[in-house]
Design a protein around this motif. Structure first.
Motif, PDB file in Angstrom:
ATOM      1  N   LEU A  83     -33.663 -15.913  16.220  1.00 50.85           N
ATOM      2  CA  LEU A  83     -32.640 -15.851  15.184  1.00 50.85           C
ATOM      3  C   LEU A  83     -32.112 -17.238  14.842  1.00 50.85           C
ATOM      4  N   ALA A  84     -31.933 -18.086  15.863  1.00 56.65           N
ATOM      5  CA  ALA A  84     -31.448 -19.443  15.628  1.00 56.65           C
ATOM      6  C   ALA A  84     -32.447 -20.251  14.803  1.00 56.65           C
ATOM      7  N   LEU A  85     -33.735 -20.120  15.112  1.00 58.66           N
ATOM      8  CA  LEU A  85     -34.752 -20.843  14.343  1.00 58.66           C
ATOM      9  C   LEU A  85     -34.831 -20.323  12.917  1.00 58.66           C
ATOM     10  N   ALA A  91     -31.717 -24.521   7.115  1.00 59.39           N
ATOM     11  CA  ALA A  91     -30.508 -25.350   7.100  1.00 59.39           C
ATOM     12  C   ALA A  91     -30.841 -26.814   7.344  1.00 59.39           C
ATOM     13  N   ALA A  92     -31.691 -27.085   8.348  1.00 58.03           N
ATOM     14  CA  ALA A  92     -32.081 -28.459   8.642  1.00 58.03           C
ATOM     15  C   ALA A  92     -32.898 -29.057   7.499  1.00 58.03           C
ATOM     16  N   TRP A 155     -29.037 -29.638  14.709  1.00 57.31           N
ATOM     17  CA  TRP A 155     -29.036 -31.084  14.902  1.00 57.31           C
ATOM     18  C   TRP A 155     -30.419 -31.577  15.321  1.00 57.31           C
ATOM     19  N   MET A 156     -31.050 -30.918  16.255  1.00 65.54           N
ATOM     20  CA  MET A 156     -32.367 -31.347  16.718  1.00 65.54           C
ATOM     21  C   MET A 156     -33.408 -31.236  15.617  1.00 65.54           C
ATOM     22  N   GLU A 182     -43.021 -24.292   0.832  1.00 65.34           N
ATOM     23  CA  GLU A 182     -42.877 -25.679   1.277  1.00 65.34           C
ATOM     24  C   GLU A 182     -42.315 -25.752   2.698  1.00 65.34           C
ATOM     25  N   ILE A 183     -41.340 -24.884   2.991  1.00 65.55           N
ATOM     26  CA  ILE A 183     -40.704 -24.916   4.310  1.00 65.55           C
ATOM     27  C   ILE A 183     -41.636 -24.377   5.387  1.00 65.55           C
ATOM     28  N   PHE A 184     -42.229 -23.215   5.135  1.00 62.58           N
ATOM     29  CA  PHE A 184     -42.961 -22.528   6.199  1.00 62.58           C
ATOM     30  C   PHE A 184     -44.440 -22.907   6.280  1.00 62.58           C
ATOM     31  N   TYR A 185     -45.043 -23.409   5.188  1.00 66.20           N
ATOM     32  CA  TYR A 185     -46.466 -23.730   5.223  1.00 66.20           C
ATOM     33  C   TYR A 185     -46.763 -25.226   5.226  1.00 66.20           C
ATOM     34  N   VAL A 186     -45.771 -26.039   4.909  1.00 68.09           N
ATOM     35  CA  VAL A 186     -45.978 -27.492   4.895  1.00 68.09           C
ATOM     36  C   VAL A 186     -45.110 -28.168   5.946  1.00 68.09           C
TER      37      VAL A 186
END
Length: 274
Positions: A83-85, A91-92, A155-156, A182-186
């Motif tokens: 859930l955190a990921l 967000a990151a 943060w990490m 872009e987020i999940f495949y790159v």
């Protein structure tokens, strides 16, 4: 001469590192040793030679169902990590590649929440859980563990994502990649070492969390931290049984940490060397 000095310095640093490591690890070692003593031997004083008895482990299993607590710990740590990921990766990404004037302020605010004493919000959190029927439930504890570790995870990941060239994401956009693509495949495949180390660290933090897990559970969702606390009774502390319970609780996370240490170090140093 320079080589001799360098060799001497290396030896001194190595010896010092081993001494520090032994000092840090000694409480865990002594706990394991004490778990193989009888109650009489455990209270007699300091000794590094156990009798080899396993009666404490039998008494611990007879008093409490270890595997029930173990399963709860696995579900809570893995569930809160997933859930955190799920929340922290987007967000990151937004903070690393689409920053605003308030991005640094938001990051500092999130980090500042970790400095607040947990007991300061115990009463309102407890009342919220009571009113929503989340006390002693896996769902409630999963959400709680997610929220308390979320600032560190963001943060990490933010630090790791900042090391990825933005031109690669721009090229993906020019090729027609959507935002989520872009987020999940790159982005995500390129940050696998950082994400893996973040995941491992979050599992360890969730596994070891004691304050909230003890106060928000009783039986149904109680993890191994509550399992250890159950051996502290008004009749006194039974050191051998308490040590056996502690050993059973920390053994899975120690084994996982031992086999994943290379991945953890690789992820924590991700981007540190240009």
């Amino acid at each position: 001469m320079a080589r001799a000095v360098s060799t001497r310095k290396t030896v001194v640093v190595t010896i010092f590192a081993w001494i520090v490591a032994l000092i840090i690890f000694f409480p865990i070692l002594y706990t394991i040793i004490t778990s193989f003593k009888s109650e009489t031997e455990a209270i007699q004083g300091f000794s590094l030679i156990p009798s080899g008895t396993v009666e404490s482990y039998g008494a611990v299993q007879a008093q409490s169902n270890y595997f029930k607590f173990f399963l709860n710990s696995v579900v809570l740590s893995l569930g809160s990590t997933f859930l955190a990921l799920l929340i922290s990766v987007p967000a990151a990404w937004s903070m690393a590649f689409s920053p605003t004037a308030k991005t640094k302020d938001i990051l500092m605010w999130m980090l500042s929440t970790k400095m607040m004493p947990a007991v300061a919000v115990l009463v309102p959190i407890y009342l919220i859980f009571r009113d929503f029927g989340l006390l002693d439930s896996r769902i409630g504890l999963t959400v709680m563990l997610t929220m308390i570790n979320l600032p560190i995870v963001i943060w990490m990941l933010y630090t790791y994502f900042r090391e990825i060239p933005g031109e690669i994401l721009e090229a993906a956009r020019m090729d027609g990649a959507s935002l989520w693509g872009e987020i999940f495949y790159v982005l995500t495949p390129m940050a696998v070492p950082g994400i893996a180390s973040t995941m491992l660290l979050n599992i360890i933090l969730a596994w070891n969390e004691a304050f909230w897990t003890i106060r928000l559970t009783t039986t149904n969702a109680a993890p191994l931290t509550a399992f250890i606390a159950s051996f502290s009774s008004p009749q006194g502390l039974f050191w051998a049984k308490l040590s056996a319970a502690s050993t059973l609780a920390i053994a899975p996370i120690l084994i996982m940490g031992w086999f994943s240490q290379k991945q953890l170090v690789r992820g924590l140093t991700f981007g540190a060397v240009k």
